[in-house]
Write a protein that holds these residues in place. Structure first.
Motif, PDB file in Angstrom:
ATOM      1  N   SER A  46      -8.329   0.678 -12.713  1.00  0.00           N
ATOM      2  CA  SER A  46      -7.348   0.963 -11.654  1.00  0.00           C
ATOM      3  C   SER A  46      -6.627   2.279 -11.919  1.00  0.00           C
ATOM      4  O   SER A  46      -5.669   2.613 -11.233  1.00  0.00           O
ATOM      5  CB  SER A  46      -6.325  -0.185 -11.580  1.00  0.00           C
ATOM      6  OG  SER A  46      -5.660  -0.326 -12.829  1.00  0.00           O
ATOM      7  N   LYS A  62      -3.714   3.153   0.278  1.00  0.00           N
ATOM      8  CA  LYS A  62      -4.271   2.613  -0.967  1.00  0.00           C
ATOM      9  C   LYS A  62      -3.397   1.482  -1.500  1.00  0.00           C
ATOM     10  O   LYS A  62      -2.161   1.562  -1.447  1.00  0.00           O
ATOM     11  CB  LYS A  62      -4.364   3.709  -2.036  1.00  0.00           C
ATOM     12  CG  LYS A  62      -5.315   4.840  -1.702  1.00  0.00           C
ATOM     13  CD  LYS A  62      -5.291   5.877  -2.819  1.00  0.00           C
ATOM     14  CE  LYS A  62      -6.183   7.069  -2.491  1.00  0.00           C
ATOM     15  NZ  LYS A  62      -6.105   8.116  -3.532  1.00  0.00           N
ATOM     16  N   TYR A  96      -4.272  -3.778  -6.688  1.00  0.00           N
ATOM     17  CA  TYR A  96      -5.695  -3.437  -6.853  1.00  0.00           C
ATOM     18  C   TYR A  96      -6.287  -4.220  -8.026  1.00  0.00           C
ATOM     19  O   TYR A  96      -7.368  -4.804  -7.929  1.00  0.00           O
ATOM     20  CB  TYR A  96      -5.811  -1.934  -7.100  1.00  0.00           C
ATOM     21  CG  TYR A  96      -7.218  -1.396  -7.230  1.00  0.00           C
ATOM     22  CD1 TYR A  96      -7.920  -0.970  -6.105  1.00  0.00           C
ATOM     23  CD2 TYR A  96      -7.835  -1.298  -8.472  1.00  0.00           C
ATOM     24  CE1 TYR A  96      -9.208  -0.451  -6.208  1.00  0.00           C
ATOM     25  CE2 TYR A  96      -9.124  -0.777  -8.595  1.00  0.00           C
ATOM     26  CZ  TYR A  96      -9.798  -0.364  -7.465  1.00  0.00           C
ATOM     27  OH  TYR A  96     -11.074   0.136  -7.582  1.00  0.00           O
ATOM     28  N   ASP A 144      -9.369   8.180 -11.399  1.00  0.00           N
ATOM     29  CA  ASP A 144     -10.454   8.139 -10.416  1.00  0.00           C
ATOM     30  C   ASP A 144     -11.186   6.796 -10.413  1.00  0.00           C
ATOM     31  O   ASP A 144     -12.270   6.686  -9.826  1.00  0.00           O
ATOM     32  CB  ASP A 144     -11.463   9.261 -10.699  1.00  0.00           C
ATOM     33  CG  ASP A 144     -10.853  10.637 -10.489  1.00  0.00           C
ATOM     34  OD1 ASP A 144      -9.930  10.735  -9.654  1.00  0.00           O
ATOM     35  OD2 ASP A 144     -11.276  11.591 -11.166  1.00  0.00           O
ATOM     36  N   CYS A 145     -10.608   5.809 -11.081  1.00  0.00           N
ATOM     37  CA  CYS A 145     -11.160   4.443 -11.118  1.00  0.00           C
ATOM     38  C   CYS A 145     -12.625   4.415 -11.554  1.00  0.00           C
ATOM     39  O   CYS A 145     -13.512   4.013 -10.782  1.00  0.00           O
ATOM     40  CB  CYS A 145     -11.009   3.766  -9.770  1.00  0.00           C
ATOM     41  SG  CYS A 145      -9.295   3.613  -9.237  1.00  0.00           S
ATOM     42  N   LYS A 166       0.845  -1.197   0.000  1.00  0.00           N
ATOM     43  CA  LYS A 166       0.000   0.000   0.000  1.00  0.00           C
ATOM     44  C   LYS A 166       0.879   1.245   0.000  1.00  0.00           C
ATOM     45  O   LYS A 166       2.057   1.197   0.404  1.00  0.00           O
ATOM     46  CB  LYS A 166      -0.909   0.021   1.226  1.00  0.00           C
ATOM     47  CG  LYS A 166      -1.907  -1.131   1.307  1.00  0.00           C
ATOM     48  CD  LYS A 166      -2.777  -1.010   2.541  1.00  0.00           C
ATOM     49  CE  LYS A 166      -3.788  -2.145   2.634  1.00  0.00           C
ATOM     50  NZ  LYS A 166      -4.644  -2.029   3.853  1.00  0.00           N
ATOM     51  N   ASP A 167       0.300   2.355  -0.442  1.00  0.00           N
ATOM     52  CA  ASP A 167       1.040   3.610  -0.391  1.00  0.00           C
ATOM     53  C   ASP A 167       0.828   4.267   0.975  1.00  0.00           C
ATOM     54  O   ASP A 167       0.191   3.685   1.866  1.00  0.00           O
ATOM     55  CB  ASP A 167       0.631   4.535  -1.546  1.00  0.00           C
ATOM     56  CG  ASP A 167      -0.838   4.955  -1.478  1.00  0.00           C
ATOM     57  OD1 ASP A 167      -1.466   4.805  -0.400  1.00  0.00           O
ATOM     58  OD2 ASP A 167      -1.364   5.435  -2.492  1.00  0.00           O
ATOM     59  N   GLN A 211     -11.394   0.049  -0.695  1.00  0.00           N
ATOM     60  CA  GLN A 211     -10.355   0.598  -1.565  1.00  0.00           C
ATOM     61  C   GLN A 211     -10.965   1.407  -2.710  1.00  0.00           C
ATOM     62  O   GLN A 211     -10.436   2.450  -3.094  1.00  0.00           O
ATOM     63  CB  GLN A 211      -9.500  -0.541  -2.127  1.00  0.00           C
ATOM     64  CG  GLN A 211      -8.574  -1.184  -1.118  1.00  0.00           C
ATOM     65  CD  GLN A 211      -7.432  -0.264  -0.724  1.00  0.00           C
ATOM     66  OE1 GLN A 211      -6.884   0.469  -1.536  1.00  0.00           O
ATOM     67  NE2 GLN A 211      -7.071  -0.285   0.558  1.00  0.00           N
ATOM     68  N   ASP A 254      -1.096   6.551   1.855  1.00  0.00           N
ATOM     69  CA  ASP A 254      -2.502   6.848   2.156  1.00  0.00           C
ATOM     70  C   ASP A 254      -3.323   5.587   2.443  1.00  0.00           C
ATOM     71  O   ASP A 254      -4.533   5.672   2.653  1.00  0.00           O
ATOM     72  CB  ASP A 254      -3.138   7.602   0.985  1.00  0.00           C
ATOM     73  CG  ASP A 254      -2.504   8.971   0.771  1.00  0.00           C
ATOM     74  OD1 ASP A 254      -2.130   9.594   1.778  1.00  0.00           O
ATOM     75  OD2 ASP A 254      -2.372   9.386  -0.399  1.00  0.00           O
ATOM     76  N   MET A 264     -11.965   4.826  -1.545  1.00  0.00           N
ATOM     77  CA  MET A 264     -10.824   5.716  -1.319  1.00  0.00           C
ATOM     78  C   MET A 264     -10.380   6.402  -2.611  1.00  0.00           C
ATOM     79  O   MET A 264      -9.716   7.437  -2.582  1.00  0.00           O
ATOM     80  CB  MET A 264      -9.644   4.931  -0.736  1.00  0.00           C
ATOM     81  CG  MET A 264      -9.863   4.433   0.677  1.00  0.00           C
ATOM     82  SD  MET A 264      -8.530   3.333   1.231  1.00  0.00           S
ATOM     83  CE  MET A 264      -7.176   4.487   1.387  1.00  0.00           C
ATOM     84  N   ARG A 265     -10.753   5.810  -3.749  1.00  0.00           N
ATOM     85  CA  ARG A 265     -10.256   6.285  -5.040  1.00  0.00           C
ATOM     86  C   ARG A 265     -11.297   7.039  -5.870  1.00  0.00           C
ATOM     87  O   ARG A 265     -10.947   7.770  -6.779  1.00  0.00           O
ATOM     88  CB  ARG A 265      -9.781   5.084  -5.881  1.00  0.00           C
ATOM     89  CG  ARG A 265      -8.527   4.417  -5.379  1.00  0.00           C
ATOM     90  CD  ARG A 265      -8.327   3.079  -6.079  1.00  0.00           C
ATOM     91  NE  ARG A 265      -6.967   2.594  -5.953  1.00  0.00           N
ATOM     92  CZ  ARG A 265      -6.475   2.007  -4.888  1.00  0.00           C
ATOM     93  NH1 ARG A 265      -7.236   1.832  -3.826  1.00  0.00           N
ATOM     94  NH2 ARG A 265      -5.212   1.600  -4.858  1.00  0.00           N
ATOM     95  N   SER A 266     -12.581   6.807  -5.595  1.00  0.00           N
ATOM     96  CA  SER A 266     -13.604   7.333  -6.496  1.00  0.00           C
ATOM     97  C   SER A 266     -14.796   7.899  -5.729  1.00  0.00           C
ATOM     98  O   SER A 266     -14.930   7.710  -4.523  1.00  0.00           O
ATOM     99  CB  SER A 266     -14.084   6.222  -7.428  1.00  0.00           C
ATOM    100  OG  SER A 266     -14.713   5.204  -6.668  1.00  0.00           O
TER     101      SER A 266
END
Length: 302
Positions: free
Chosen positions: A167, A63, A69, A170-171, A58-59, A153, A61, A156-158
């Motif tokens: 992936s 993610k 992913y 904004d996914c 994960k990074d 997850q 953040d 967290m991205r979208s």
């Protein structure tokens, strides 16, 4: 390489579309592989290509890295198609709100339905095939855990809550074309790693693996399991009826698979099951002493 991938996908899609009109052609020309499915060995080898990394990176953040992913998303997609018999369009409709548990947290459910709330940004929006395709399916605790963890997850991205997403950036929700390509790319990888499954010398020879073949695989295995279930149930009730057992299995398969009342698909799987069962009985006949007159004690060298 990209053009070749598009070519393969288009040929597979055109082949599936052409089969819808098979009722207008001569029965003699009807393809015997129209409802071809994977054997257990083929399914096991195909599934082995959807692996998760041993270390979940994960990074800062929290993610998942894009490659991790993607691995989780692909595994979830193939599980939905193979373990629960979803059509690929149905899988693309699923959202976080499609998955629920009971109050005790002991049973878990997936709701397959269209949500017409204007949230879907895709130009070509996936749709439910028939009214009967709207259904509630029970899923395993492990699958519920994987899906809800992955949905965290996604969120967290979208700004949406679609389950199967790109992936990148904004996914956005994945398109039918992109989802289809996930399966066909693994089909190509399977040809390289397990070429024996594609050898014309084998009776179970595959040309490729496409999403609807996974649904065929699920349907046939599900029918076999349902037949055994109702066979035991009827026997316990002292009311064994061969036709009744198969009709009960077909009705349950129809509900699980989301087929319309007039669809012949459950009956087609039943015919295949009966044919294979008849072949097994036929082979048992050769163990009978009556046919020992044809036995060859020692095969000559050719």
């Amino acid at each position: 390489m990209e053009i070749d991938a598009h070519r393969k996908m288009l040929h597979s899609m055109l082949s599936l579309e052409a089969r819808k009109y098979s009722r207008y052609t001569s029965q003699n020309r009807h393809s015997s592989n129209m409802y071809k499915s994977l054997t257990m060995e083929q399914l096991r080898d195909f599934a082995s290509l959807f692996t998760l990394p041993t270390i979940i990176e994960k990074d800062d953040d929290g993610k998942l890295l894009p490659s991790v992913y993607t691995s989780f998303r692909n595994l979830i997609l193939v599980k939905l198609l193979t373990q629960y018999g979803l059509r690929i369009g149905e899988a693309l409709l699923l959202r976080g709100t499609s998955f629920k548990s009971n109050m005790a947290g002991t049973a878990f459910y997936m709701y397959v339905d269209s949500l017409n709330d204007g949230v879907d940004p895709r130009k070509h929006k996936p749709l439910i095939k028939t009214r009967q395709s709207i259904r509630e399916l029970k899923i395993t605790a492990q699958d519920y855990k994987i899906i809800t963890a992955f949905m965290a997850q996604v969120e967290m991205r979208s700004s949406h809550d679609f389950l199967i997403t790109s992936s990148i950036g904004d996914c956005p929700p994945l398109s039918y074309k992109a989802a289809y390509k996930i399966i066909t790319d693994v089909s190509d990888a399977m040809k390289d790693k397990f070429p024996e499954h594609f050898s014309p010398r084998n009776a179970e020879c595959l040309e490729n693996v496409h999403p609807h073949m996974l649904r065929h695989t699920w349907a046939y295995m599900q029918l076999k399991s349902l037949h055994q279930h109702f066979e035991r149930k009827f026997a316990k009730a002292g009311a064994v009826n061969i036709k009744g057992i198969m009709e009960s299995a077909k009705d349950t398969l129809r509900k699980l698979g989301g087929w319309a009342e007039g669809s012949s698909m459950p009956s087609r799987y039943a015919k295949r099951f009966i044919a294979e069962h008849a072949n097994e009985i036929s082979m048992e006949m050769f163990e009978d002493s009556t046919f020992n007159v044809f036995a060859v004690k020692e095969l000559p060298n050719f």
